[in-house]
Design a protein around this motif. Structure first.
Motif, PDB file in Angstrom:
ATOM      1  N   TYR A  32       1.023  -1.319   0.099  1.00 50.05           N
ATOM      2  CA  TYR A  32      -0.125   0.068   0.044  1.00 50.05           C
ATOM      3  C   TYR A  32       0.841   1.288  -0.098  1.00 50.05           C
ATOM      4  CZ  TYR A  32      -3.379   3.521   1.555  1.00 50.05           C
ATOM      5  OH  TYR A  32      -4.265   4.576   1.783  1.00 50.05           O
ATOM      6  N   TYR A  36       0.779  11.896   0.597  1.00 45.56           N
ATOM      7  CA  TYR A  36       0.107  12.887   1.481  1.00 45.56           C
ATOM      8  C   TYR A  36       0.666  14.201   0.966  1.00 45.56           C
ATOM      9  CZ  TYR A  36      -1.676   9.143   4.398  1.00 45.56           C
ATOM     10  OH  TYR A  36      -2.117   8.169   4.895  1.00 45.56           O
ATOM     11  N   ARG A  43      -2.303  18.913   9.232  1.00 42.88           N
ATOM     12  CA  ARG A  43      -2.149  17.741   9.181  1.00 42.88           C
ATOM     13  C   ARG A  43      -2.078  17.156   7.627  1.00 42.88           C
ATOM     14  NH1 ARG A  43      -8.303  15.505  10.440  1.00 42.88           N
ATOM     15  NH2 ARG A  43      -8.780  17.602  10.642  1.00 42.88           N
ATOM     16  N   PRO A  44      -1.294  15.920   7.598  1.00 42.55           N
ATOM     17  CA  PRO A  44      -1.168  15.450   6.310  1.00 42.55           C
ATOM     18  C   PRO A  44      -2.574  15.094   5.630  1.00 42.55           C
ATOM     19  CG  PRO A  44       0.327  14.459   7.882  1.00 42.55           C
ATOM     20  CD  PRO A  44      -0.557  15.330   8.458  1.00 42.55           C
ATOM     21  N   PHE A  89       4.565  13.863   0.958  1.00 39.30           N
ATOM     22  CA  PHE A  89       5.264  12.752   1.790  1.00 39.30           C
ATOM     23  C   PHE A  89       4.869  11.496   0.880  1.00 39.30           C
ATOM     24  CE2 PHE A  89       7.378  14.495   5.167  1.00 39.30           C
ATOM     25  CZ  PHE A  89       6.807  15.423   5.541  1.00 39.30           C
ATOM     26  N   LEU A  99       2.541   3.053   8.562  1.00 38.36           N
ATOM     27  CA  LEU A  99       2.961   3.625   7.373  1.00 38.36           C
ATOM     28  C   LEU A  99       4.522   4.004   7.549  1.00 38.36           C
ATOM     29  CD1 LEU A  99       0.118   6.142   6.108  1.00 38.36           C
ATOM     30  CD2 LEU A  99       0.843   4.068   5.026  1.00 38.36           C
ATOM     31  N   PHE A 101       7.143   6.769   6.053  1.00 38.39           N
ATOM     32  CA  PHE A 101       7.170   7.837   5.557  1.00 38.39           C
ATOM     33  C   PHE A 101       8.546   8.249   4.841  1.00 38.39           C
ATOM     34  CE2 PHE A 101       3.016   9.788   5.935  1.00 38.39           C
ATOM     35  CZ  PHE A 101       2.450   9.083   6.888  1.00 38.39           C
ATOM     36  N   GLY A 102       8.506   8.784   3.735  1.00 33.27           N
ATOM     37  CA  GLY A 102       9.686   9.207   2.877  1.00 33.27           C
ATOM     38  C   GLY A 102       9.815  10.860   3.837  1.00 33.27           C
ATOM     39  N   LYS A 103      11.007  11.155   3.538  1.00 33.37           N
ATOM     40  CA  LYS A 103      11.476  12.516   4.330  1.00 33.37           C
ATOM     41  C   LYS A 103      10.703  13.678   3.656  1.00 33.37           C
ATOM     42  CE  LYS A 103      16.004  10.884   6.014  1.00 33.37           C
ATOM     43  NZ  LYS A 103      15.383  10.581   6.974  1.00 33.37           N
ATOM     44  N   GLY A 104       9.783  13.487   2.818  1.00 30.64           N
ATOM     45  CA  GLY A 104       9.212  14.792   2.210  1.00 30.64           C
ATOM     46  C   GLY A 104       9.796  15.498   1.002  1.00 30.64           C
TER      47      GLY A 104
ATOM     48  N   VAL B   4     -11.647  12.169  12.417  1.00 34.12           N
ATOM     49  CA  VAL B   4     -10.816  11.835  13.492  1.00 34.12           C
ATOM     50  C   VAL B   4     -10.502  13.301  13.992  1.00 34.12           C
ATOM     51  CG1 VAL B   4      -8.610  11.245  14.376  1.00 34.12           C
ATOM     52  CG2 VAL B   4      -9.669  10.130  12.422  1.00 34.12           C
ATOM     53  N   PHE B  34      -2.385   4.406  15.564  1.00 33.34           N
ATOM     54  CA  PHE B  34      -0.946   4.748  15.336  1.00 33.34           C
ATOM     55  C   PHE B  34      -0.680   6.035  15.773  1.00 33.34           C
ATOM     56  CE2 PHE B  34      -0.276   0.856  13.084  1.00 33.34           C
ATOM     57  CZ  PHE B  34      -1.240   0.917  11.906  1.00 33.34           C
ATOM     58  N   TYR B  36       1.860   9.113  15.807  1.00 36.71           N
ATOM     59  CA  TYR B  36       3.212   9.607  14.922  1.00 36.71           C
ATOM     60  C   TYR B  36       3.480  10.994  15.680  1.00 36.71           C
ATOM     61  CZ  TYR B  36       1.739   6.538  11.350  1.00 36.71           C
ATOM     62  OH  TYR B  36       1.782   5.321  10.446  1.00 36.71           O
ATOM     63  N   GLN B  38       6.065  14.457  14.787  1.00 38.30           N
ATOM     64  CA  GLN B  38       6.476  15.358  13.794  1.00 38.30           C
ATOM     65  C   GLN B  38       7.368  16.360  14.269  1.00 38.30           C
ATOM     66  OE1 GLN B  38       4.013  16.923  10.342  1.00 38.30           O
ATOM     67  NE2 GLN B  38       5.779  16.541   9.045  1.00 38.30           N
ATOM     68  N   SER B  43       9.761  14.551   8.793  1.00 39.41           N
ATOM     69  CA  SER B  43       8.805  13.606   8.228  1.00 39.41           C
ATOM     70  C   SER B  43       8.159  13.037   9.604  1.00 39.41           C
ATOM     71  CB  SER B  43       9.405  12.365   7.513  1.00 39.41           C
ATOM     72  OG  SER B  43       8.274  11.798   6.786  1.00 39.41           O
ATOM     73  N   LEU B  44       7.125  12.491   9.409  1.00 41.50           N
ATOM     74  CA  LEU B  44       6.281  11.649  10.477  1.00 41.50           C
ATOM     75  C   LEU B  44       6.992  10.492  10.810  1.00 41.50           C
ATOM     76  CD1 LEU B  44       4.020  13.179   8.355  1.00 41.50           C
ATOM     77  CD2 LEU B  44       2.487  12.049  10.244  1.00 41.50           C
ATOM     78  N   PHE B  91       4.927  17.890  16.898  1.00 40.69           N
ATOM     79  CA  PHE B  91       3.735  17.827  16.577  1.00 40.69           C
ATOM     80  C   PHE B  91       3.071  16.407  16.648  1.00 40.69           C
ATOM     81  CE2 PHE B  91      -0.145  19.438  14.861  1.00 40.69           C
ATOM     82  CZ  PHE B  91      -0.487  18.981  13.125  1.00 40.69           C
ATOM     83  N   ILE B  93       0.471  13.465  16.232  1.00 42.91           N
ATOM     84  CA  ILE B  93      -0.664  13.157  15.415  1.00 42.91           C
ATOM     85  C   ILE B  93      -1.035  11.827  15.504  1.00 42.91           C
ATOM     86  CG2 ILE B  93      -1.795  13.348  12.792  1.00 42.91           C
ATOM     87  CD1 ILE B  93       0.692  14.739  12.234  1.00 42.91           C
ATOM     88  N   GLU B  97      -6.259   2.966  11.940  1.00 41.46           N
ATOM     89  CA  GLU B  97      -6.162   2.277  10.725  1.00 41.46           C
ATOM     90  C   GLU B  97      -7.781   1.780  10.376  1.00 41.46           C
ATOM     91  OE1 GLU B  97      -5.256  -1.924  10.872  1.00 41.46           O
ATOM     92  OE2 GLU B  97      -4.827  -1.875   8.998  1.00 41.46           O
ATOM     93  N   GLN B 103      -5.180   5.053   5.994  1.00 42.25           N
ATOM     94  CA  GLN B 103      -4.785   5.846   7.453  1.00 42.25           C
ATOM     95  C   GLN B 103      -5.174   7.238   7.031  1.00 42.25           C
ATOM     96  OE1 GLN B 103      -1.236   5.373   9.415  1.00 42.25           O
ATOM     97  NE2 GLN B 103      -1.029   3.238   9.019  1.00 42.25           N
ATOM     98  N   TYR B 104      -5.924   7.690   8.118  1.00 41.92           N
ATOM     99  CA  TYR B 104      -6.367   9.158   8.142  1.00 41.92           C
ATOM    100  C   TYR B 104      -6.010   9.823   9.210  1.00 41.92           C
ATOM    101  CZ  TYR B 104      -9.049   8.499   3.748  1.00 41.92           C
ATOM    102  OH  TYR B 104      -9.343   8.040   2.436  1.00 41.92           O
ATOM    103  N   PHE B 105      -5.385  10.979   9.305  1.00 38.02           N
ATOM    104  CA  PHE B 105      -4.900  11.447  10.441  1.00 38.02           C
ATOM    105  C   PHE B 105      -5.703  12.736  11.023  1.00 38.02           C
ATOM    106  CE2 PHE B 105      -0.318  10.160  10.126  1.00 38.02           C
ATOM    107  CZ  PHE B 105      -0.340   9.624   8.519  1.00 38.02           C
ATOM    108  N   GLY B 106      -5.503  12.632  12.414  1.00 34.00           N
ATOM    109  CA  GLY B 106      -6.210  13.685  13.130  1.00 34.00           C
ATOM    110  C   GLY B 106      -5.507  15.142  13.053  1.00 34.00           C
ATOM    111  N   PRO B 107      -6.218  16.147  13.404  1.00 32.38           N
ATOM    112  CA  PRO B 107      -5.808  17.496  13.213  1.00 32.38           C
ATOM    113  C   PRO B 107      -4.406  17.513  13.866  1.00 32.38           C
ATOM    114  CG  PRO B 107      -7.465  17.310  14.673  1.00 32.38           C
ATOM    115  CD  PRO B 107      -7.453  16.174  14.172  1.00 32.38           C
ATOM    116  N   ARG B 110      -0.127  20.372  18.761  1.00 30.78           N
ATOM    117  CA  ARG B 110       1.161  21.051  18.871  1.00 30.78           C
ATOM    118  C   ARG B 110       1.550  21.106  20.095  1.00 30.78           C
ATOM    119  NH1 ARG B 110       4.303  22.023  15.334  1.00 30.78           N
ATOM    120  NH2 ARG B 110       2.754  22.026  13.622  1.00 30.78           N
TER     121      ARG B 110
END
Lengths: 111, 114
Positions: A32, A36, A43-44, A89, A99, A101-104, B4, B34, B36, B38, B43-44, B91, B93, B97, B103-107, B110
């Motif tokens: 998968y 993003y 958020r992403p 990302f 997931l 992630f790449g570094k962006g 979320v 999950f 994360y 940042q 990156s995350l 940050f 987040i 799943e 995956q969708y992220f919460g807002p 910070r």
């Protein structure tokens, strides 16, 4: 574990041009591959994703290609607009796992 | 997508205090959550994975006694940063799943530790 490499780290294009961001992954079990877009302080947001049983997917100006043999996937944005400016990302996962992630890539679209 | 929510969106705390961050899935039940982190211009990075009703699994380098995760129900997961220090400023987040690995992220929250 999975290692995702993303290039370039920064990309500047003129409005109307195309932008391409490339990622490679190391774990052949990954199936998968989402992309993003993240604007400053937010958020992403998922913009497109592709699964390992598909080679290409398109949604209006955005497309993603996947080469499972070479373990790389790319994001293509055509007819770029200033509002496309953001950090992008790539990520890879094996369904059910987190997931990686790449570094962006910081994309700047200049008018 | 999935809805979320995360609370608080921003928090400033003093060094040594604890902060709790709540993550709620509003329109579905999340068995797996999950968390994360940042840092600026980075990156995350996955901190931990929690499954409803069981202990969280932490990534290497993440202190489980410092970052307490509770996933007591299918709609709520919490992350508590205990004895926060300035280097914990980041940050945070959450991401439940969904079916098929989406995956969708919460807002995001910070956190600034002074």
């Amino acid at each position: 574990g999975e290692n995702v490499e993303q290039h370039p780290s920064t990309l500047s294009v003129q409005e109307g041009d195309s932008a391409v961001i490339k990622c490679t992954y190391s774990d052949s079990a990954s199936n998968y591959f989402p992309w993003y877009k993240q604007e400053l302080g937010k958020r992403p947001q998922l913009i497109i994703d592709i699964r390992s049983n598909v080679g290409e997917k398109k949604d209006q100006r955005i497309a993603v290609t996947l080469n499972k043999t070479a373990k790389h996937f790319s994001l293509h944005i055509t007819e770029t607009q200033p509002e496309d400016s953001a950090v992008y990302f790539c990520a890879a996962s094996n369904s059910g796992y987190a997931l990686n992630f790449g570094k962006g890539t910081s994309l700047l679209v200049t008018p | 997508g999935a809805v979320v929510s995360q609370h608080p969106s921003r928090v400033i705390c003093k060094s040594g205090t604890s902060v709790k961050i709540e993550c709620r899935s509003l329109d579905f039940q999340a068995t797996t959550m999950f968390w994360y982190r940042q840092f600026p211009k980075q990156s995350l990075m996955l901190m931990a994975t929690s499954n409803e009703g069981s202990k969280a699994t932490y990534e290497q380098g993440v202190e489980k006694d410092k970052f307490l995760i509770n996933h007591a129900s299918l709609t709520l997961s919490t992350l508590t940063v205990t004895s926060a220090h300035p280097e914990d400023s980041s940050f945070y987040i959450c991401s439940p799943e969904l079916y098929g690995g989406e995956q969708y992220f919460g807002p995001g929250t910070r956190l600034t530790v002074t």
